[in-house]
Design a protein around this motif. Sequence first.
Motif, PDB file in Angstrom:
ATOM      1  N   ILE A 126      -2.434   4.015   2.352  1.00 26.39           N
ATOM      2  CA  ILE A 126      -2.621   5.199   3.195  1.00 26.39           C
ATOM      3  C   ILE A 126      -3.112   6.358   2.328  1.00 26.39           C
ATOM      4  CG2 ILE A 126      -1.413   7.036   4.467  1.00 26.39           C
ATOM      5  CD1 ILE A 126      -1.743   4.708   6.240  1.00 26.39           C
ATOM      6  N   ILE A 127      -4.127   7.085   2.826  1.00 27.71           N
ATOM      7  CA  ILE A 127      -4.522   8.374   2.246  1.00 27.71           C
ATOM      8  C   ILE A 127      -4.522   9.384   3.391  1.00 27.71           C
ATOM      9  CG2 ILE A 127      -6.209   9.666   0.904  1.00 27.71           C
ATOM     10  CD1 ILE A 127      -7.438   7.072  -0.017  1.00 27.71           C
ATOM     11  N   THR A 128      -3.689  10.415   3.297  1.00 26.75           N
ATOM     12  CA  THR A 128      -3.514  11.335   4.417  1.00 26.75           C
ATOM     13  C   THR A 128      -3.491  12.789   3.971  1.00 26.75           C
ATOM     14  OG1 THR A 128      -1.981  12.010   6.174  1.00 26.75           O
ATOM     15  CG2 THR A 128      -1.015  10.932   4.262  1.00 26.75           C
ATOM     16  N   ASN A 129      -4.073  13.648   4.792  1.00 30.82           N
ATOM     17  CA  ASN A 129      -3.978  15.097   4.583  1.00 30.82           C
ATOM     18  C   ASN A 129      -2.745  15.694   5.238  1.00 30.82           C
ATOM     19  OD1 ASN A 129      -6.313  15.249   3.075  1.00 30.82           O
ATOM     20  ND2 ASN A 129      -7.584  16.098   4.708  1.00 30.82           N
ATOM     21  N   GLY A 130      -1.964  14.865   5.910  1.00 34.51           N
ATOM     22  CA  GLY A 130      -0.761  15.365   6.586  1.00 34.51           C
ATOM     23  C   GLY A 130       0.302  15.818   5.600  1.00 34.51           C
ATOM     24  N   PHE A 131       1.301  16.498   6.130  1.00 35.92           N
ATOM     25  CA  PHE A 131       2.332  17.094   5.278  1.00 35.92           C
ATOM     26  C   PHE A 131       3.269  16.031   4.709  1.00 35.92           C
ATOM     27  CE2 PHE A 131       1.672  20.677   8.460  1.00 35.92           C
ATOM     28  CZ  PHE A 131       0.682  21.256   7.691  1.00 35.92           C
ATOM     29  N   GLU A 132       3.585  16.194   3.440  1.00 35.67           N
ATOM     30  CA  GLU A 132       4.400  15.230   2.700  1.00 35.67           C
ATOM     31  C   GLU A 132       5.704  14.917   3.408  1.00 35.67           C
ATOM     32  OE1 GLU A 132       5.393  12.742  -0.538  1.00 35.67           O
ATOM     33  OE2 GLU A 132       3.554  13.913  -0.413  1.00 35.67           O
ATOM     34  N   GLU A 133       6.367  15.951   3.942  1.00 37.89           N
ATOM     35  CA  GLU A 133       7.721  15.752   4.461  1.00 37.89           C
ATOM     36  C   GLU A 133       7.786  14.964   5.756  1.00 37.89           C
ATOM     37  OE1 GLU A 133       6.888  20.169   5.623  1.00 37.89           O
ATOM     38  OE2 GLU A 133       6.086  18.677   4.256  1.00 37.89           O
ATOM     39  N   VAL A 134       6.646  14.830   6.447  1.00 38.78           N
ATOM     40  CA  VAL A 134       6.695  14.101   7.723  1.00 38.78           C
ATOM     41  C   VAL A 134       5.909  12.795   7.716  1.00 38.78           C
ATOM     42  CG1 VAL A 134       7.191  16.086   9.171  1.00 38.78           C
ATOM     43  CG2 VAL A 134       4.816  15.516   8.659  1.00 38.78           C
ATOM     44  N   GLN A 135       4.932  12.633   6.835  1.00 43.29           N
ATOM     45  CA  GLN A 135       4.091  11.439   6.896  1.00 43.29           C
ATOM     46  C   GLN A 135       4.875  10.157   6.619  1.00 43.29           C
ATOM     47  OE1 GLN A 135       2.058  13.037   8.606  1.00 43.29           O
ATOM     48  NE2 GLN A 135       0.163  12.206   7.790  1.00 43.29           N
ATOM     49  N   GLY A 143       7.623   1.850  12.134  1.00 47.34           N
ATOM     50  CA  GLY A 143       7.715   0.463  11.705  1.00 47.34           C
ATOM     51  C   GLY A 143       6.511  -0.081  10.960  1.00 47.34           C
ATOM     52  N   ILE A 144       5.670   0.807  10.393  1.00 45.07           N
ATOM     53  CA  ILE A 144       4.474   0.308   9.699  1.00 45.07           C
ATOM     54  C   ILE A 144       4.514   0.526   8.186  1.00 45.07           C
ATOM     55  CG2 ILE A 144       3.016   0.560  11.751  1.00 45.07           C
ATOM     56  CD1 ILE A 144       1.847   3.113  10.466  1.00 45.07           C
ATOM     57  N   LEU A 145       5.533   1.186   7.679  1.00 43.33           N
ATOM     58  CA  LEU A 145       5.581   1.499   6.248  1.00 43.33           C
ATOM     59  C   LEU A 145       5.527   0.234   5.392  1.00 43.33           C
ATOM     60  CD1 LEU A 145       5.839   3.713   4.098  1.00 43.33           C
ATOM     61  CD2 LEU A 145       8.324   3.531   4.317  1.00 43.33           C
ATOM     62  N   GLU A 146       6.138  -0.830   5.880  1.00 43.40           N
ATOM     63  CA  GLU A 146       6.238  -2.075   5.115  1.00 43.40           C
ATOM     64  C   GLU A 146       4.878  -2.704   4.802  1.00 43.40           C
ATOM     65  OE1 GLU A 146       7.306  -5.658   7.720  1.00 43.40           O
ATOM     66  OE2 GLU A 146       8.034  -3.963   8.925  1.00 43.40           O
ATOM     67  N   TYR A 147       3.854  -2.338   5.550  1.00 43.20           N
ATOM     68  CA  TYR A 147       2.546  -2.955   5.349  1.00 43.20           C
ATOM     69  C   TYR A 147       1.768  -2.351   4.173  1.00 43.20           C
ATOM     70  CZ  TYR A 147       3.151  -5.186   9.895  1.00 43.20           C
ATOM     71  OH  TYR A 147       3.624  -5.944  10.943  1.00 43.20           O
ATOM     72  N   PHE A 148       2.220  -1.219   3.648  1.00 47.58           N
ATOM     73  CA  PHE A 148       1.397  -0.475   2.693  1.00 47.58           C
ATOM     74  C   PHE A 148       1.957  -0.519   1.276  1.00 47.58           C
ATOM     75  CE2 PHE A 148       0.592   1.243   6.891  1.00 47.58           C
ATOM     76  CZ  PHE A 148      -0.790   1.130   6.940  1.00 47.58           C
ATOM     77  N   ARG A 149       1.044  -0.807   0.340  1.00 45.43           N
ATOM     78  CA  ARG A 149       1.416  -0.837  -1.080  1.00 45.43           C
ATOM     79  C   ARG A 149       1.627   0.572  -1.612  1.00 45.43           C
ATOM     80  NH1 ARG A 149      -0.238  -5.631  -3.801  1.00 45.43           N
ATOM     81  NH2 ARG A 149      -0.125  -7.359  -2.307  1.00 45.43           N
ATOM     82  N   THR A 150       0.767   1.518  -1.199  1.00 51.02           N
ATOM     83  CA  THR A 150       0.861   2.897  -1.672  1.00 51.02           C
ATOM     84  C   THR A 150       0.588   3.867  -0.533  1.00 51.02           C
ATOM     85  OG1 THR A 150      -1.481   3.136  -2.285  1.00 51.02           O
ATOM     86  CG2 THR A 150       0.004   2.190  -3.953  1.00 51.02           C
ATOM     87  N   VAL A 151       1.140   5.069  -0.660  1.00 55.93           N
ATOM     88  CA  VAL A 151       0.879   6.177   0.262  1.00 55.93           C
ATOM     89  C   VAL A 151       0.538   7.398  -0.585  1.00 55.93           C
ATOM     90  CG1 VAL A 151       1.802   7.676   2.067  1.00 55.93           C
ATOM     91  CG2 VAL A 151       2.516   5.269   1.964  1.00 55.93           C
ATOM     92  N   THR A 152      -0.615   7.991  -0.333  1.00 62.51           N
ATOM     93  CA  THR A 152      -1.037   9.177  -1.082  1.00 62.51           C
ATOM     94  C   THR A 152      -1.273  10.315  -0.101  1.00 62.51           C
ATOM     95  OG1 THR A 152      -2.137   7.788  -2.738  1.00 62.51           O
ATOM     96  CG2 THR A 152      -2.723  10.129  -2.691  1.00 62.51           C
TER      97      THR A 152
END
Length: 229
Positions: A126-135, A143-152
Amino acid sequence: MKLTNIRDVYFDLDHTLWDFDKNSSLAFQEIFEDQKLEIELQEFLKIYMPINHQYWKSYRNNLLSKEDLRYGRLRDSFEALKFEVSDTLISRMSEDYINYLPNNNYLLDGAVDILRYLSASYNLHIITNGFEEVQHLKMEKSGILEYFRTVTTSEEAGVKKPHSLIFEKAIGKGTGKPETSVMIGDNFEADICGGHQYGMKVIYLDPSEDNFNTEYPRIQKLKQLRDYL
């Protein structure tokens, strides 16, 4: 046509996987009920959404702060509606909105199916411009966090898409390279132009076909990613 030599798939989050418009409207509905504001939700959203879009554009271009965005988009919306709300209440609502937003976590149609399909063959990020505290909360609760190796996030990187440094930061977390990576997102400037300029392949999610640039692969629904990956 299938993209070749791809190892890593990078997604935007809001409006790409996470149904921001639906979840946002539900958050406002809850806030209006809590604050007993006599205002029709759809009337408010009709004014708020384009104002919010312009504020985010200014935020991406570093023309205003996160705090200015959160407060200003509400103030301008109420002013446009000629609905009197105190500055204190607007500040409270701007904070409540961020807290309420992850309470509802509807995803765009086909999101889980395509993530399950892609995760069998690719590293997902994931690469997101959204706010750190809510993304992270959005991803965990939907229920989708498990699919991602990294979140930036842009706050972590110190810059926002389309700046090349956020893509560099994201790719640096893994073992991939720009030329073996693809960026998928709904924002033409931030996701598609930004990813392409950094050297990534790109796929533009354009549900309403608002942008008629045909230079890049374009899909209307997430399930169409199977045509490319």
